[in-house]
Design a protein around this motif. Structure first.
Motif, PDB file in Angstrom:
ATOM      1  N   MET A  10      -9.098  15.342   1.739  1.00  0.00           N
ATOM      2  CA  MET A  10      -9.237  13.934   1.507  1.00  0.00           C
ATOM      3  C   MET A  10     -10.730  13.463   2.042  1.00  0.00           C
ATOM      4  SD  MET A  10      -6.399  13.251   0.191  1.00  0.00           S
ATOM      5  CE  MET A  10      -6.117  11.531   0.255  1.00  0.00           C
ATOM      6  N   ARG A  11     -11.156  13.986   3.123  1.00  0.00           N
ATOM      7  CA  ARG A  11     -12.582  13.748   3.438  1.00  0.00           C
ATOM      8  C   ARG A  11     -13.727  13.841   2.289  1.00  0.00           C
ATOM      9  NH1 ARG A  11     -10.585  12.980   9.191  1.00  0.00           N
ATOM     10  NH2 ARG A  11      -9.423  14.768   9.258  1.00  0.00           N
TER      11      ARG A  11
ATOM     12  N   ALA B 219     -13.299  11.758  -0.534  1.00  0.00           N
ATOM     13  CA  ALA B 219     -13.686  10.430  -0.407  1.00  0.00           C
ATOM     14  C   ALA B 219     -15.329  10.262  -0.229  1.00  0.00           C
ATOM     15  CB  ALA B 219     -13.521  10.079   1.195  1.00  0.00           C
TER      16      ALA B 219
ATOM     17  N   GLY C  21     -14.649   6.365   2.414  1.00  0.00           N
ATOM     18  CA  GLY C  21     -14.081   6.839   3.505  1.00  0.00           C
ATOM     19  C   GLY C  21     -12.788   7.267   3.118  1.00  0.00           C
ATOM     20  N   ALA C  22     -12.333   8.344   3.774  1.00  0.00           N
ATOM     21  CA  ALA C  22     -11.118   8.945   3.435  1.00  0.00           C
ATOM     22  C   ALA C  22      -9.782   7.924   3.781  1.00  0.00           C
ATOM     23  CB  ALA C  22     -10.912  10.232   4.449  1.00  0.00           C
ATOM     24  N   ALA C  23     -10.012   7.184   4.648  1.00  0.00           N
ATOM     25  CA  ALA C  23      -8.963   6.127   4.660  1.00  0.00           C
ATOM     26  C   ALA C  23      -8.741   5.427   3.640  1.00  0.00           C
ATOM     27  CB  ALA C  23      -8.908   5.534   6.040  1.00  0.00           C
ATOM     28  N   SER C  24      -9.547   5.257   2.907  1.00  0.00           N
ATOM     29  CA  SER C  24      -9.588   4.122   1.655  1.00  0.00           C
ATOM     30  C   SER C  24      -8.664   4.833   0.442  1.00  0.00           C
ATOM     31  CB  SER C  24     -10.808   3.903   0.963  1.00  0.00           C
ATOM     32  OG  SER C  24     -11.763   3.269   2.045  1.00  0.00           O
TER      33      SER C  24
ATOM     34  N   TYR D  31      -6.023   6.346   0.892  1.00  0.00           N
ATOM     35  CA  TYR D  31      -4.678   6.379   0.940  1.00  0.00           C
ATOM     36  C   TYR D  31      -4.082   5.060   0.316  1.00  0.00           C
ATOM     37  CZ  TYR D  31      -4.591  10.487   3.769  1.00  0.00           C
ATOM     38  OH  TYR D  31      -4.274  11.893   3.849  1.00  0.00           O
ATOM     39  N   TRP D  32      -4.908   4.005   0.421  1.00  0.00           N
ATOM     40  CA  TRP D  32      -4.375   2.888  -0.130  1.00  0.00           C
ATOM     41  C   TRP D  32      -3.833   2.950  -1.712  1.00  0.00           C
ATOM     42  CZ3 TRP D  32      -4.417  -1.348  -3.543  1.00  0.00           C
ATOM     43  CH2 TRP D  32      -3.827  -2.364  -2.994  1.00  0.00           C
TER      44      TRP D  32
ATOM     45  N   SER E 230      -0.527   9.467  -0.575  1.00  0.00           N
ATOM     46  CA  SER E 230      -0.705  10.710   0.291  1.00  0.00           C
ATOM     47  C   SER E 230      -1.527  11.831  -0.525  1.00  0.00           C
ATOM     48  CB  SER E 230       0.519  11.329   0.992  1.00  0.00           C
ATOM     49  OG  SER E 230       1.068  11.634  -0.345  1.00  0.00           O
ATOM     50  N   LYS E 231      -1.780  12.821   0.148  1.00  0.00           N
ATOM     51  CA  LYS E 231      -2.330  13.936  -0.702  1.00  0.00           C
ATOM     52  C   LYS E 231      -1.398  14.465  -1.806  1.00  0.00           C
ATOM     53  CE  LYS E 231      -4.902  18.246  -0.121  1.00  0.00           C
ATOM     54  NZ  LYS E 231      -5.598  19.198   0.360  1.00  0.00           N
TER      55      LYS E 231
END
Lengths: 257, 257
Positions: free
Chosen positions: A50-51, A54, A60-63, A65-66, A70-71
């Motif tokens: 994910m990193r 991104a 960024g990786a967290a974005s 997930y929106w 999930s992977k």
DNA sequence: GCCCATGATAGAACACTGTTCGACAAGCGA
DNA sequence: TCGCTTGTCGAACAGTGTTCTATCATGGGC
């Protein structure tokens, strides 16, 4: 939904520093999936984190997930996207066996073009929109060929499983990136899974088997040379010949009953 | 390096329980592999980490690397160990087709008993001692059945791939532990991959397919009921029937040529 | 024209993973 | 008793998927 959305903005009016952040694509779900496929094609399954993805998108990786949850959700979408590449011909009743073989060949080609896909498909029931359209067209071929309902559905599902079983071996020796460390070494420079290294591996297997004690392994040592036969195309033709022949026989038997 | 290390510790101060640690087995390669198989059978593939396995053996993770080299090396050994469970009958030329089906059935049973094994076998060419003995005996059956060398070897390899393709679907819906969170809930309490939940999933698929628009999916909606057919045993029999029939046909054609 | 709810973005942290390094201990031949 | 090989393992490293939380930008309502 206002009229504004229809009017394209003038090209000189670059709104704030959006460009700096979102310069690539506005990071929609589709953009993420496309970037994932590109990354997978380029560097293989092990490189997809994910990193990393991104970073590829300049975010960024967290974005992520929106948009994809999930992977696992991302891989679902990747699978359906690749299935969407497939083309299935209109049914021709007289040629259903050859058409079914063509479907199998196309599936194998897709699995070779995207060597990660068969591993992704494990434990995933493809039910995305592209997968549904694909299944509809393949099943139409089998029904046109006169197969009864049960044999059509099971024959379709078992063919997919059979082709997957073959291509897993073909693409699965390692899960490395295709060719090299990331530089543009070209797609044909002796990565794992290409014909040349497969032949090398087969030769090694033959030599090893031939070196075994003959009294413990009389059959294998006698067949050692056959283990060097690694022509994947021919092996695959053999497999789908066996499968489609067996399926047609069973269809004929069913029709007679 | 001070003199302190020479002074024996007082007997009541039991520094780590050496005895308690090594009482099980002196941590040989075989002990590690056996413990790994036990852990995998009990809690599934996702639960196998080097730390967890070391804990199970009452030792540290780093110690395992001395005996098995890497996790990959450990999985090689696990695969060969499970293959060693298989029994292959002596060849009976008149019954080679039924014997080959029995081999396929046994392979499937092993894959169901150890649901992780088919995933482990991906990208691994089984060449351990047990795998060699196994191959020798299966090939003896095919040769006794009169198959020419090439068809014997390829038929054997393709059969393995075919059975793997089937059992991947069967065991692969998730990679969770069998039944429950670790307590002794019994082996039949609706884990993923068991017949009950497979039937549930098949029913859901049927309902979904039946709900699709009929004009876009005329074939599939008509076949929706068949997607609820999830009797894995019967599906498997269908598969090996198709395969062995096709193989025998090809053998007969080859013999005539 | 302002203001806030909402959609969207990420930095930081958490609990993991496989693997390596280096310090340490036990057994043993010389 | 020395030294050496074989084996053990705590600690650390770089990486993973995921979640929490704070922040920002923007569009619709007042």
């Amino acid at each position: 939904m206002t009229a504004n959305s229809q009017i394209p903005p003038p090209p000189w009016q670059r709104l704030p520093d959006r460009q700096a952040r979102r310069r690539r694509e506005p990071i929609s779900q589709e953009a993420i999936v496309s970037a994932a496929v590109r990354l997978l094609d380029r560097e293989g399954l092990a490189a997809l984190s994910m990193r990393r993805l991104a970073e590829e998108l300049g975010t960024g990786a967290a974005s992520l997930y929106w948009h994809v949850g999930s992977k696992d959700g991302l891989l679902d979408l990747v699978l359906d996207q690749v299935i969407g590449e497939g083309q299935v011909p209109d049914p021709d009743p007289a040629r259903w066996r050859e058409q079914l073989k063509d479907v199998a060949r196309a599936q194998r080609r897709a699995s070779l073009r995207h060597p990660y896909i068969v591993r992704i498909s494990i434990g995933r029931i493809p039910m995305g929109p592209n997968a549904l359209r694909y299944s509809e067209r393949v099943l139409a071929i089998l029904r046109a060929g006169g197969l009864p309902p049960r044999l059509a559905v099971q024959g379709y599902l078992l063919l997919i499983a059979t082709v997957n079983g073959f291509t897993i071996d073909e693409t699965g020796v390692t899960d490395g990136a295709p060719a090299g460390t990331g530089d543009s070494a070209g797609p044909d420079s002796a990565g794992p899974g290409d014909p040349a290294s497969a032949q090398d591996a087969a030769n090694m297997a033959r030599d090893y088997i031939a070196s075994l004690p003959r009294d413990l392994f009389p059959t294998m040592t006698g067949l050692a040379d056959e283990f060097a036969f690694a022509d994947a195309d021919e092996r695959f033709e053999m497999l789908i010949d066996i499968f489609v022949d067996g399926l047609a026989r069973r269809a004929a038997a069913n029709a007679a009953t």
